[in-house]
Motif scaffolding. Sequence first.
Motif, PDB file in Angstrom:
ATOM      1  N   GLN A 538       0.805  -1.222   0.000  1.00 47.89           N
ATOM      2  CA  GLN A 538       0.000   0.000   0.000  1.00 47.89           C
ATOM      3  C   GLN A 538       0.839   1.273   0.000  1.00 47.89           C
ATOM      4  O   GLN A 538       0.282   2.371   0.003  1.00 47.89           O
ATOM      5  CB  GLN A 538      -0.898   0.018   1.249  1.00 47.89           C
ATOM      6  N   ALA A 539       2.148   1.130   0.048  1.00 45.05           N
ATOM      7  CA  ALA A 539       3.005   2.317   0.161  1.00 45.05           C
ATOM      8  C   ALA A 539       2.838   3.232  -1.050  1.00 45.05           C
ATOM      9  O   ALA A 539       2.709   2.771  -2.182  1.00 45.05           O
ATOM     10  CB  ALA A 539       4.461   1.899   0.303  1.00 45.05           C
ATOM     11  N   VAL A 540       2.818   4.515  -0.782  1.00 39.59           N
ATOM     12  CA  VAL A 540       2.860   5.541  -1.823  1.00 39.59           C
ATOM     13  C   VAL A 540       4.041   6.432  -1.462  1.00 39.59           C
ATOM     14  O   VAL A 540       4.258   6.724  -0.278  1.00 39.59           O
ATOM     15  CB  VAL A 540       1.551   6.351  -1.852  1.00 39.59           C
ATOM     16  N   PHE A 541       4.822   6.839  -2.453  1.00 41.88           N
ATOM     17  CA  PHE A 541       6.062   7.554  -2.140  1.00 41.88           C
ATOM     18  C   PHE A 541       6.463   8.415  -3.325  1.00 41.88           C
ATOM     19  O   PHE A 541       6.051   8.147  -4.451  1.00 41.88           O
ATOM     20  CB  PHE A 541       7.166   6.546  -1.778  1.00 41.88           C
ATOM     21  N   PRO A 542       7.272   9.453  -3.088  1.00 45.41           N
ATOM     22  CA  PRO A 542       7.636  10.336  -4.204  1.00 45.41           C
ATOM     23  C   PRO A 542       8.539   9.619  -5.203  1.00 45.41           C
ATOM     24  O   PRO A 542       9.303   8.725  -4.829  1.00 45.41           O
ATOM     25  CB  PRO A 542       8.419  11.478  -3.533  1.00 45.41           C
ATOM     26  N   THR A 545      12.438   7.593  -5.154  1.00 41.39           N
ATOM     27  CA  THR A 545      12.759   7.018  -3.844  1.00 41.39           C
ATOM     28  C   THR A 545      13.469   5.677  -4.045  1.00 41.39           C
ATOM     29  O   THR A 545      12.960   4.805  -4.740  1.00 41.39           O
ATOM     30  CB  THR A 545      11.456   6.791  -3.050  1.00 41.39           C
ATOM     31  N   VAL A 549      14.263   2.728   1.281  1.00 41.65           N
ATOM     32  CA  VAL A 549      13.423   3.609   2.101  1.00 41.65           C
ATOM     33  C   VAL A 549      12.142   2.888   2.530  1.00 41.65           C
ATOM     34  O   VAL A 549      11.585   3.165   3.586  1.00 41.65           O
ATOM     35  CB  VAL A 549      13.086   4.902   1.322  1.00 41.65           C
ATOM     36  N   ALA A 552      11.634  -0.655   5.756  1.00 39.69           N
ATOM     37  CA  ALA A 552      11.163  -0.633   7.154  1.00 39.69           C
ATOM     38  C   ALA A 552       9.646  -0.793   7.239  1.00 39.69           C
ATOM     39  O   ALA A 552       9.138  -1.301   8.241  1.00 39.69           O
ATOM     40  CB  ALA A 552      11.607   0.657   7.854  1.00 39.69           C
ATOM     41  N   PHE A 553       8.912  -0.361   6.202  1.00 38.50           N
ATOM     42  CA  PHE A 553       7.459  -0.567   6.215  1.00 38.50           C
ATOM     43  C   PHE A 553       7.118  -2.050   6.378  1.00 38.50           C
ATOM     44  O   PHE A 553       6.160  -2.405   7.047  1.00 38.50           O
ATOM     45  CB  PHE A 553       6.819  -0.068   4.910  1.00 38.50           C
ATOM     46  N   ALA A 556       8.089  -3.152  10.190  1.00 34.28           N
ATOM     47  CA  ALA A 556       7.648  -2.410  11.380  1.00 34.28           C
ATOM     48  C   ALA A 556       6.783  -3.250  12.313  1.00 34.28           C
ATOM     49  O   ALA A 556       6.962  -3.210  13.534  1.00 34.28           O
ATOM     50  CB  ALA A 556       6.912  -1.140  10.956  1.00 34.28           C
ATOM     51  N   THR A 629      -2.445  10.710  -7.087  1.00 37.56           N
ATOM     52  CA  THR A 629      -2.730  11.318  -5.780  1.00 37.56           C
ATOM     53  C   THR A 629      -3.479  12.641  -5.957  1.00 37.56           C
ATOM     54  O   THR A 629      -3.292  13.322  -6.957  1.00 37.56           O
ATOM     55  CB  THR A 629      -1.420  11.596  -5.018  1.00 37.56           C
ATOM     56  N   TYR A 638       3.848  10.804  -7.655  1.00 36.04           N
ATOM     57  CA  TYR A 638       3.878   9.839  -6.551  1.00 36.04           C
ATOM     58  C   TYR A 638       3.679   8.435  -7.110  1.00 36.04           C
ATOM     59  O   TYR A 638       2.962   8.226  -8.085  1.00 36.04           O
ATOM     60  CB  TYR A 638       2.864  10.217  -5.474  1.00 36.04           C
TER      61      TYR A 638
END
Lengths: 700, 700
Positions: A538-542, A545, A549, A552-553, A556, A629, A638
């Motif tokens: 489900q990660a969304v990121f610029p 990346t 990065v 860790a998701f 966690a 987004t 994104y």
Amino acid sequence: MSPPMKSAAAIMSNLSLSTTPPCLRLFSLSLPFHRSLNSTPPIHTNPNLIVRNSSSGSSITAKPSSEMRKNRNTGPDQDQKLFALRQLFRKPDINIDAYIIPSQDAHQSEFIAECYMRRAYISGFTGSAGTAVVTSNKAALWTDGRYFLQAEKQLSSSWILMRAGNWGVPNTTEWLNDVLVPGGRIGIDPFLFSSDAINELKEAVAKSNHELVYLYDVNLVDEVWKEARPKPPNKPIRVHDLKYAGVDVSTKLSNLRAELTDHGSSAIVISMLDEVAWLLNLRGNDVPHSPVMYAYLIVEIDSAKLFVDNSKVTHEVMDYLKKAGIELRPYEAILSEIESLAARGAHLWLDTSSVNAAISSTYATACDKYIERLSSKSKGNNLSGAPTALCKSSPISLAKAIKNHAELEGMRDSHLRDAAALAEFWSWLEEEINKDVRLTEVEVADKLLEFRASQAGFVDTSFDTISGSGANGAIIHYKAEADSCSVVDRHKLFLLDSGAQYLDGTTDITRTVHFGEPSERQKECFTRVLQGHIALDQAVFPENTPGFVLDAFARASLWKVGLDYRHGTGHGVGAALNVHEGPQSISFRFGNMTPLLKGMIISNEPGYYEDHAFGIRIENLLFVKEVNTPNRFGGNTYIGFEKLTFVPIQTKLIDLTLLSAAEIDWLNDYHSEVWEKVSSLVDGSAREWLWNNTRPVAKP
Amino acid sequence: MSPPMKSAAAIMSNLSLSTTPPCLRLFSLSLPFHRSLNSTPPIHTNPNLIVRNSSSGSSITAKPSSEMRKNRNTGPDQDQKLFALRQLFRKPDINIDAYIIPSQDAHQSEFIAECYMRRAYISGFTGSAGTAVVTSNKAALWTDGRYFLQAEKQLSSSWILMRAGNWGVPNTTEWLNDVLVPGGRIGIDPFLFSSDAINELKEAVAKSNHELVYLYDVNLVDEVWKEARPKPPNKPIRVHDLKYAGVDVSTKLSNLRAELTDHGSSAIVISMLDEVAWLLNLRGNDVPHSPVMYAYLIVEIDSAKLFVDNSKVTHEVMDYLKKAGIELRPYEAILSEIESLAARGAHLWLDTSSVNAAISSTYATACDKYIERLSSKSKGNNLSGAPTALCKSSPISLAKAIKNHAELEGMRDSHLRDAAALAEFWSWLEEEINKDVRLTEVEVADKLLEFRASQAGFVDTSFDTISGSGANGAIIHYKAEADSCSVVDRHKLFLLDSGAQYLDGTTDITRTVHFGEPSERQKECFTRVLQGHIALDQAVFPENTPGFVLDAFARASLWKVGLDYRHGTGHGVGAALNVHEGPQSISFRFGNMTPLLKGMIISNEPGYYEDHAFGIRIENLLFVKEVNTPNRFGGNTYIGFEKLTFVPIQTKLIDLTLLSAAEIDWLNDYHSEVWEKVSSLVDGSAREWLWNNTRPVAKP
């Protein structure tokens, strides 16, 4: 598939000790097997993807994914082989004090043809990772914790087993510097070492004034092996249909040539087998699991030459290559062409992390000759025009990693057929287990192969299936063997990591199931792995990346209770090509700065392994795409993921009280999508199984 | 407090362009102001904490946190100053073609004394960041987007404004290489450049064959400034009570000496002011916001010398130092002592990222002399015993970052008193706003200071309060000025970032509130910032994890909707010392590999800034501690955070539908803890306000 440990060359120079970033101290073990961490790591040796040593080396009985299939009793016994090898040391044109035999072929391949399994032949040790070193009176073999037991069994008493990674165990060069009289001559086959690896090796042995002796013309193990050595593979090459490849060869070549020109290069030598296959839209049959053929490709601005055994080239392929403007040369002619390139003043692009030392040294020597000639002519005044190398990561690596529309469609389609095969398989397996049929890990894997083989376009497995019941599931690179494997126990967790090569795509999926009643402990661990899987999915990121990065998701939820796993979270996957490819990765190693780019494919495979008890891994393949987004802060695009894999996740193993409402929604949405996409491809009991296993769950 | 942009030296060499890792392309702007990203970055220049340029440079009217307070009309006007300066160029013992005037003092301090604000004096530009370069016929000033408008107003027409970071704007050395005839002499004050910065500078100007001329004995700006130059600060030094310091000087010194010995060093020169203060348990009054004094400290194995202006040393401190075995020397005697150290053969530990070039060059020259002398005596046969430098990060940096029990207790206690002051303040402010009293951003900040000043042990603010209503809140380093600031508008968001120095601790807190009805947009943004704050606060991770691994936790909820913020997430904080300290950080910059270690303090301050509209930041300080996880995978300790800051977060600004049940629990638990810890410290309307603002919320 959780990626393999790698690179005997790295074992040799024990690179990790000098290049491991401090962050790796996260984990309590030293990592003797990974390659140096460049910011743009070599493909196929993806340093982020290497599983670390388990601390419980003693429990490891797994065999490698890729190992010698031949009966190792063929030919003379181990001591006779060593004797014969040492005889060669003394030949006047050889004259060496030691010989290093790595696991590699000349292309840094993950899966290699039998005829190149020289280290296995000479030592008797058939594990996938290891390096043998023979001196006039000693023979030593380095391998890692996965293989200690196997090596103990397979090595004769003439061999010293070097348990790499264990405290106080020297690496190969430390050992050589210790046992050889200073000023020794250490022989190597320069085809079997990357250019970068050899430089490190050279530097390390120079400490004791040893010299590396490049034996270009003869591999000493092959001389011992003689007639018993398997013939090099010669199965026919096929054209990879444009409807799957998406972009034709001439476009790929002209893009590559533009890149060469931009960088001031006039030629490139491509030695990674998947790069050759991708660039030419060809597929081969030379090694298990990877649809590639042994070949080198040299592309110049106005010509291209493929160095390959002619017997593999059908008329169809010959015509195809001719149309594409690609000349054929014998595989063995590579070095003479490199010499000729230098003599013509070509500026050669070399990816020194993958191109072997035979090629790079030949080019360097030929360049020196050119300059000498020029100097003597011009009296040293004018060296312009002299050939120079551009040492840089192969531009094919990134181009290949970013899938085009046709490749993506092929990946999507093949994943649905693969999902159908898996639904049939899981339905069958549950039924058998419920009937108390005794099935071994190998039998189960064989049956899965049957289901896959009946799907359209099936070619091969994409790696050796990891089929692990109970404690075997905790061995990350476990390979069940027919004569020694376990029965699939209905009272234990069962981990199945498998994949297939289809004409249109490559799959890689892991599911973990329980056929009876899982314990609370198993449910908690499974649920936390699932939470990591969902968080990454489900990660969304610029844009831009790097993968690390996001690592860790995926960890966690495990970290919250002091759990973790000792492997990376994601590796790249080829489109109808290698199941492991770079340059991207998602890992706790922070060296790989490659961003996750639109069009890449990456695996999402967090896990948890409890030694001697059970293993859990949940793996889907993901496609990297732009996310629409509502905002675009900083003008950035994104990025997020789209799933390629559609196989149910066993809800019985989930502790629903741990999941958030959003996580339960994710699970229900996924299962609804699985049903929607796959149900039409199965029928009967498999369809029923799919229905039962895609029902929504509710928060308790 | 969100940390400042930094380092004029970096502006000069425009380091970022060569050292910015690719990941920074995450953000669309180039970053001309940060220092090179070493794996162990220098303290106090924490490269991860520097705010990036806003893309809307034109909207920025903020003033710096630390800027010249003097009326800049004192002395001759700008043109006369330039004239006087250029006259000095021609003096025979100077003879230079250009002079570089950076913002720094000799200790790389964040806050500097007025007498060292030479760049502001000579140029008239009073912003905190900037570099002036004067040639015989040109004068140019570099600053960043925050200060373009201010610089335009303050610079006379004799000055060229160099808008650093804008496309096509050269950096200082590029400009010098362009405007000076090759082979020029560029003068600098070697005290004002770190040793690392000067090496980069030297290399850059060498391209045009320019020579750097170190003017040790005279700062040319001071020569122009003359009597108008403020006197160096001379407020008395005080002893930092052992009950707050926790460890006495002799223990700290013996630990340091053990470290010196371990590294083969026999002496260290400490030049960072907070390191001197921490090591000696002394506090000073020389600069605003930081309780430090201008001094150097040299520690040898059997002696220690403090170089400080005698007038600051009270009898009490003199006795104290004597007992601790520390000799006093004049501040100006540092270089002669460095020479004497080399002459005695001392192996000097130098942190070249902070120690100025005057010191390192003096040492290098003296070492050369020593070796010459030795060579001529021994005829070059025996150079053993010659002094050598150990260039390495200061060992004080990490020792200081890891707080002992007493320091932690002081931080806890001072944070509760600070929280009481803030409860009184917020209660007062809401009341005033509700009564429609017109209050400016500055008046509000002044009132906050009043509340804080009435708390026990109050010393100073820990930085200039950032008090921003509406659009001003979007200016990350906004400083409201009495003559130009806005009124605190009840219809807009109000961002307040402030902190205090107490005898026992240092605070730094940001809250964002709305006095009326926030918009849905504001609520969504606030809620997503809060989710990031909670995710980081709740993170648990294996020991030895570098801070940057956690940065994405704080951004994930913003990223989901395409939002982000252009600053780091966390900086270290001193215990009754500097509000910014290293070496740890939590940031999107991946260069700082320093792990978050038990005992460190770090800020948690995600934000979101909408240009011309509003700014949101939620900041608590956290203490890094071991978490008692039910498992300890791999034998690792798992690490998490404990909050130090206890001030309500405005629930009106939260869109509760976005929060998970766990996030709502976090909020309610936090507020219940705030009430429990702070309610006994306040009464009357402040207590009522605290009660009202710590009531639990429920999932809608």
